[in-house]
Design an enzyme around this catalytic site. Structure first.
Site, PDB file in Angstrom:
ATOM      1  N   LYS A  97      43.961  60.675  37.148  1.00 44.19           N
ATOM      2  CA  LYS A  97      42.531  60.409  37.386  1.00 44.19           C
ATOM      3  C   LYS A  97      41.817  61.706  37.782  1.00 44.19           C
ATOM      4  O   LYS A  97      40.683  61.952  37.365  1.00 44.19           O
ATOM      5  CB  LYS A  97      42.351  59.347  38.481  1.00 44.19           C
ATOM      6  CG  LYS A  97      42.849  57.960  38.116  1.00 44.19           C
ATOM      7  CD  LYS A  97      42.098  57.297  36.964  1.00 44.19           C
ATOM      8  CE  LYS A  97      40.686  56.896  37.319  1.00 44.19           C
ATOM      9  NZ  LYS A  97      40.037  56.157  36.195  1.00 44.19           N
TER      10      LYS A  97
ATOM     11  N   THR B 123      38.413  57.281  41.305  1.00 46.89           N
ATOM     12  CA  THR B 123      38.998  56.634  42.482  1.00 46.89           C
ATOM     13  C   THR B 123      39.056  57.600  43.655  1.00 46.89           C
ATOM     14  O   THR B 123      39.164  58.821  43.463  1.00 46.89           O
ATOM     15  CB  THR B 123      40.424  56.150  42.143  1.00 46.89           C
ATOM     16  OG1 THR B 123      41.109  55.823  43.337  1.00 46.89           O
ATOM     17  CG2 THR B 123      41.229  57.216  41.419  1.00 46.89           C
ATOM     18  N   ASP B 124      39.038  57.051  44.864  1.00 52.91           N
ATOM     19  CA  ASP B 124      39.196  57.896  46.056  1.00 52.91           C
ATOM     20  C   ASP B 124      40.594  58.521  46.119  1.00 52.91           C
ATOM     21  O   ASP B 124      40.823  59.458  46.881  1.00 52.91           O
ATOM     22  CB  ASP B 124      38.899  57.105  47.344  1.00 52.91           C
ATOM     23  CG  ASP B 124      39.812  55.904  47.562  1.00 52.91           C
ATOM     24  OD1 ASP B 124      40.649  55.603  46.678  1.00 52.91           O
ATOM     25  OD2 ASP B 124      39.697  55.267  48.630  1.00 52.91           O
ATOM     26  N   GLU B 125      41.531  57.983  45.304  1.00 57.13           N
ATOM     27  CA  GLU B 125      42.900  58.496  45.376  1.00 57.13           C
ATOM     28  C   GLU B 125      43.002  59.945  44.908  1.00 57.13           C
ATOM     29  O   GLU B 125      43.999  60.617  45.157  1.00 57.13           O
ATOM     30  CB  GLU B 125      43.852  57.597  44.582  1.00 57.13           C
ATOM     31  CG  GLU B 125      43.822  56.175  45.124  1.00 57.13           C
ATOM     32  CD  GLU B 125      44.948  55.260  44.652  1.00 57.13           C
ATOM     33  OE1 GLU B 125      46.017  55.763  44.303  1.00 57.13           O
ATOM     34  OE2 GLU B 125      44.728  54.043  44.657  1.00 57.13           O
TER      35      GLU B 125
ATOM     36  N   TYR C 277      49.535  58.585  38.893  1.00 57.71           N
ATOM     37  CA  TYR C 277      48.262  57.880  38.650  1.00 57.71           C
ATOM     38  C   TYR C 277      47.097  58.721  39.151  1.00 57.71           C
ATOM     39  O   TYR C 277      46.161  59.029  38.398  1.00 57.71           O
ATOM     40  CB  TYR C 277      48.266  56.498  39.338  1.00 57.71           C
ATOM     41  CG  TYR C 277      46.870  55.911  39.489  1.00 57.71           C
ATOM     42  CD1 TYR C 277      46.138  55.511  38.375  1.00 57.71           C
ATOM     43  CD2 TYR C 277      46.269  55.769  40.747  1.00 57.71           C
ATOM     44  CE1 TYR C 277      44.849  54.980  38.500  1.00 57.71           C
ATOM     45  CE2 TYR C 277      44.995  55.250  40.885  1.00 57.71           C
ATOM     46  CZ  TYR C 277      44.279  54.859  39.759  1.00 57.71           C
ATOM     47  OH  TYR C 277      43.022  54.349  39.892  1.00 57.71           O
TER      48      TYR C 277
HETATM   49  P1  NAD Z   1      42.860  47.168  35.402  1.00 60.33           P
HETATM   50  O1  NAD Z   1      44.248  47.695  35.258  1.00 60.33           O
HETATM   51  O2  NAD Z   1      42.653  45.789  35.956  1.00 60.33           O
HETATM   52  O3  NAD Z   1      42.126  47.195  33.967  1.00 60.33           O
HETATM   53  C1  NAD Z   1      42.243  48.260  33.084  1.00 60.33           C
HETATM   54  C2  NAD Z   1      41.728  47.802  31.722  1.00 60.33           C
HETATM   55  O4  NAD Z   1      41.776  48.925  30.829  1.00 60.33           O
HETATM   56  C3  NAD Z   1      42.534  46.682  31.073  1.00 60.33           C
HETATM   57  O5  NAD Z   1      41.673  45.700  30.535  1.00 60.33           O
HETATM   58  C4  NAD Z   1      43.313  47.391  29.971  1.00 60.33           C
HETATM   59  O6  NAD Z   1      43.602  46.542  28.858  1.00 60.33           O
HETATM   60  C5  NAD Z   1      42.351  48.501  29.608  1.00 60.33           C
HETATM   61  N1  NAD Z   1      43.041  49.647  28.991  1.00 60.33           N
HETATM   62  C6  NAD Z   1      44.141  50.286  29.467  1.00 60.33           C
HETATM   63  N2  NAD Z   1      44.473  51.282  28.617  1.00 60.33           N
HETATM   64  C7  NAD Z   1      43.554  51.273  27.624  1.00 60.33           C
HETATM   65  C8  NAD Z   1      43.370  52.074  26.465  1.00 60.33           C
HETATM   66  N3  NAD Z   1      44.198  53.081  26.159  1.00 60.33           N
HETATM   67  N4  NAD Z   1      42.310  51.812  25.665  1.00 60.33           N
HETATM   68  C9  NAD Z   1      41.451  50.784  25.950  1.00 60.33           C
HETATM   69  N5  NAD Z   1      41.602  49.982  27.023  1.00 60.33           N
HETATM   70  C10 NAD Z   1      42.641  50.233  27.847  1.00 60.33           C
HETATM   71  O7  NAD Z   1      42.098  48.249  36.248  1.00 60.33           O
HETATM   72  P2  NAD Z   1      40.917  48.088  37.334  1.00 60.33           P
HETATM   73  O8  NAD Z   1      41.519  47.826  38.658  1.00 60.33           O
HETATM   74  O9  NAD Z   1      39.882  47.189  36.810  1.00 60.33           O
HETATM   75  O10 NAD Z   1      40.361  49.578  37.357  1.00 60.33           O
HETATM   76  C11 NAD Z   1      39.341  49.994  36.448  1.00 60.33           C
HETATM   77  C12 NAD Z   1      39.009  51.438  36.697  1.00 60.33           C
HETATM   78  O11 NAD Z   1      38.573  51.600  38.048  1.00 60.33           O
HETATM   79  C13 NAD Z   1      40.203  52.382  36.522  1.00 60.33           C
HETATM   80  O12 NAD Z   1      39.741  53.548  35.897  1.00 60.33           O
HETATM   81  C14 NAD Z   1      40.651  52.687  37.940  1.00 60.33           C
HETATM   82  O13 NAD Z   1      41.208  53.966  38.021  1.00 60.33           O
HETATM   83  C15 NAD Z   1      39.332  52.599  38.700  1.00 60.33           C
HETATM   84  N6  NAD Z   1      39.422  52.195  40.124  1.00 60.33           N
HETATM   85  C16 NAD Z   1      40.091  51.062  40.471  1.00 60.33           C
HETATM   86  C17 NAD Z   1      40.099  50.682  41.824  1.00 60.33           C
HETATM   87  C18 NAD Z   1      40.784  49.406  42.273  1.00 60.33           C
HETATM   88  O14 NAD Z   1      40.844  49.138  43.477  1.00 60.33           O
HETATM   89  N7  NAD Z   1      41.277  48.557  41.362  1.00 60.33           N
HETATM   90  C19 NAD Z   1      39.455  51.464  42.782  1.00 60.33           C
HETATM   91  C20 NAD Z   1      38.779  52.625  42.364  1.00 60.33           C
HETATM   92  C21 NAD Z   1      38.767  52.971  41.032  1.00 60.33           C
HETATM   93  P1  TYD Z   2      47.811  48.623  45.644  1.00 60.45           P
HETATM   94  O1  TYD Z   2      47.115  47.303  45.596  1.00 60.45           O
HETATM   95  O2  TYD Z   2      48.895  48.916  44.670  1.00 60.45           O
HETATM   96  O3  TYD Z   2      46.665  49.729  45.594  1.00 60.45           O
HETATM   97  P2  TYD Z   2      46.756  51.353  45.851  1.00 60.45           P
HETATM   98  O4  TYD Z   2      48.170  51.756  45.895  1.00 60.45           O
HETATM   99  O5  TYD Z   2      46.065  51.887  44.641  1.00 60.45           O
HETATM  100  O6  TYD Z   2      46.031  51.585  47.132  1.00 60.45           O
HETATM  101  O7  TYD Z   2      48.441  48.778  47.104  1.00 60.45           O
HETATM  102  C1  TYD Z   2      47.634  48.735  48.269  1.00 60.45           C
HETATM  103  C2  TYD Z   2      48.544  49.039  49.448  1.00 60.45           C
HETATM  104  O8  TYD Z   2      49.486  47.962  49.597  1.00 60.45           O
HETATM  105  C3  TYD Z   2      49.384  50.292  49.260  1.00 60.45           C
HETATM  106  O9  TYD Z   2      49.487  50.966  50.517  1.00 60.45           O
HETATM  107  C4  TYD Z   2      50.749  49.779  48.840  1.00 60.45           C
HETATM  108  C5  TYD Z   2      50.825  48.439  49.537  1.00 60.45           C
HETATM  109  N1  TYD Z   2      51.623  47.397  48.835  1.00 60.45           N
HETATM  110  C6  TYD Z   2      52.615  46.683  49.525  1.00 60.45           C
HETATM  111  O10 TYD Z   2      52.867  46.910  50.729  1.00 60.45           O
HETATM  112  N2  TYD Z   2      53.332  45.722  48.847  1.00 60.45           N
HETATM  113  C7  TYD Z   2      53.095  45.453  47.534  1.00 60.45           C
HETATM  114  O11 TYD Z   2      53.802  44.574  46.965  1.00 60.45           O
HETATM  115  C8  TYD Z   2      52.053  46.168  46.843  1.00 60.45           C
HETATM  116  C9  TYD Z   2      51.744  45.901  45.403  1.00 60.45           C
HETATM  117  C10 TYD Z   2      51.339  47.128  47.542  1.00 60.45           C
END
Ligand code: NAD
Ligand code: TYD
Length: 339
Positions: free
Chosen positions: A157, A125-127, A153
């Site tokens: 990562k 992630t970019d985070e 978090y």
């Molecule tokens: P999500 O929370 O929707 O899904 C995570 C999945 O992993 C779930 O299906 C969960 O059951 C599974 N999981 C969790 N712990 C596990 C374990 N110990 N063993 C096996 N499975 C397990 O997450 P997402 O938003 O789809 O993100 C997926 C990946 O992409 C993550 O690694 C996250 O850091 C990365 N990512 C997410 C975003 C975003 O905007 N959502 C952006 C950049 C990177």
């Molecule tokens: P989020 O979807 O949790 O992603 P991330 O924190 O990984 O970027 O949140 C996106 C942005 O929205 C973040 O700045 C926090 C804000 N946010 C709210 O203002 N209200 C909310 O209820 C949630 C879940 C997030």
């Protein structure tokens, strides 16, 4: 070609499975997922009976279960999406983030070494870069930006990313890493900003914006992220990190107002609540490297992607209604109970 996709019952992993089955007929996709609160088998319903797809419920930290699956499937590649992914939950309970995100990654990579897997891809992630100031729109995260995390978090990562690079250097494991900005689209768990606001707006419930809502995120449609990973695992250089993002920065408050407009709801539903601890101000990706080396560019404009996403949540209410009535309800009460 057999690919093990961990975390494939979650948001991005499931979209990746659908994308790969569509783009690469003949590939076998094996999903390994623990089905935590964020994983949902109903998401994979449309592919569960296919010959070229298999679902296995297991924890990536469970070495025995992971090795058994590798022995059975002899995967060519592993793409690791499995993670605890929500910043707010990591602030409440960091431990599980370290276990799954760091230790789980090491278990998977050990299995990759043992079974001679050709590519281990870490979905990061970019985070991991921390945040950028709001008053410096000229600054972007490049792959050379130092890791400087803010939340448990993002720290977990970043820890995993370092371990992945160490396995490459020390053991010669063929790895790649992608660091993507915020995704949005179908099957996004309704604890995250965009789906939470859609679900609340549809129920005419308050829309909880942290602080003033001026924090900026760089939003990318999930399918564009899937295409980037597909390119990286096939054509990316081993040992390299690729940033993925679409130059689509928006303040949180803008996002919430767009959702109000799309759903014809009053902005009076917006409630400003206590800010997140350590809240990152701005994320902004410079995707020049993946564009230059792999020709990747985002294809979905935000104006179209958000319309598609809102439409999806309208058409698939059963999917998210079931989620918000379960364990998630307790989390919601704890987080937002006061409003
Ligand atoms: P999500 O929370 O929707 O899904 C995570 C999945 O992993 C779930 O299906 C969960 O059951 C599974 N999981 C969790 N712990 C596990 C374990 N110990 N063993 C096996 N499975 C397990 O997450 P997402 O938003 O789809 O993100 C997926 C990946 O992409 C993550 O690694 C996250 O850091 C990365 N990512 C997410 C975003 C975003 O905007 N959502 C952006 C950049 C990177
Ligand atoms: P989020 O979807 O949790 O992603 P991330 O924190 O990984 O970027 O949140 C996106 C942005 O929205 C973040 O700045 C926090 C804000 N946010 C709210 O203002 N209200 C909310 O209820 C949630 C879940 C997030």
């Amino acid at each position: 070609m057999t690919i093990i996709v961990t975390g494939g019952a979650g948001f991005i992993g499931s979209n990746f499975i659908f994308y790969m089955l569509k783009e690469h007929p003949g590939y076998r996709l094996v999903c390994l997922d623990k089905l935590t609160y964020a994983g949902n088998l109903s998401t994979l319903e449309s592919v569960l009976g296919r010959d070229d797809f298999r679902f296995v419920r297991a924890d990536i930290c469970d070495r025995e279960a992971v090795e058994r699956l590798f022995a059975e499937e002899k995967p060519d590649m592993v793409v690791n999406f499995a993670a605890e992914s929500h910043v707010d939950r990591s602030i409440e309970n960091p431990g599980i983030f370290l276990e799954t995100n760091i230790l789980g990654t090491s278990v998977l990579m050990d299995a990759c070494r043992k079974y001679g897997v050709q590519r281990y891809h870490q979905v990061s992630t970019d985070e991991v870069y921390g945040d950028l100031p709001l008053d410096r729109p000229d600054l972007f995260f490049t792959e050379e930006t130092p890791l400087h995390t803010s939340s448990p978090y993002s720290s977990s990562k970043a820890g995993a990313d370092l371990l992945v690079l160490a396995y490459c250097r020390t053991y010669g494991l063929p790895v790649t890493i992608s660091r993507c900005s915020n995704n949005y689209g179908p099957y996004h768990f309704p604890e995250k900003l965009i789906p939470l606001m859609i679900a609340n707006a549809l129920a005419n419930k308050p829309l909880p914006v942290y602080g003033e809502g001026l924090n900026v995120r760089d939003w990318l449609y999930v399918e564009d992220h899937c295409r980037a990973i597909d390119l990286i695992i096939h054509k990316g250089r081993v040992g390299e990190v690729y940033n993925v993002g679409g130059h689509n920065e928006k303040q949180n408050i803008e996002i919430v107002k767009i959702i109000c407009r799309e759903l014809d709801r009053s902005e009076e539903l917006i409630v400003h609540v206590e800010d997140r601890k350590g809240h990152d101000r701005r994320y902004a990706i410079d995707p020049a490297k993946i564009h230059r080396e792999l020709g990747w560019l985002p294809e979905t404009k935000f104006e179209d992607g958000i319309k598609k996403t809102v439409r999806w949540y309208l058409d698939n209410q059963k999917w998210w209604q079931e989620i918000i009535s379960g364990e998630y309800q307790q989390y919601y009460e704890k987080m937002y109970g006061g409003i």
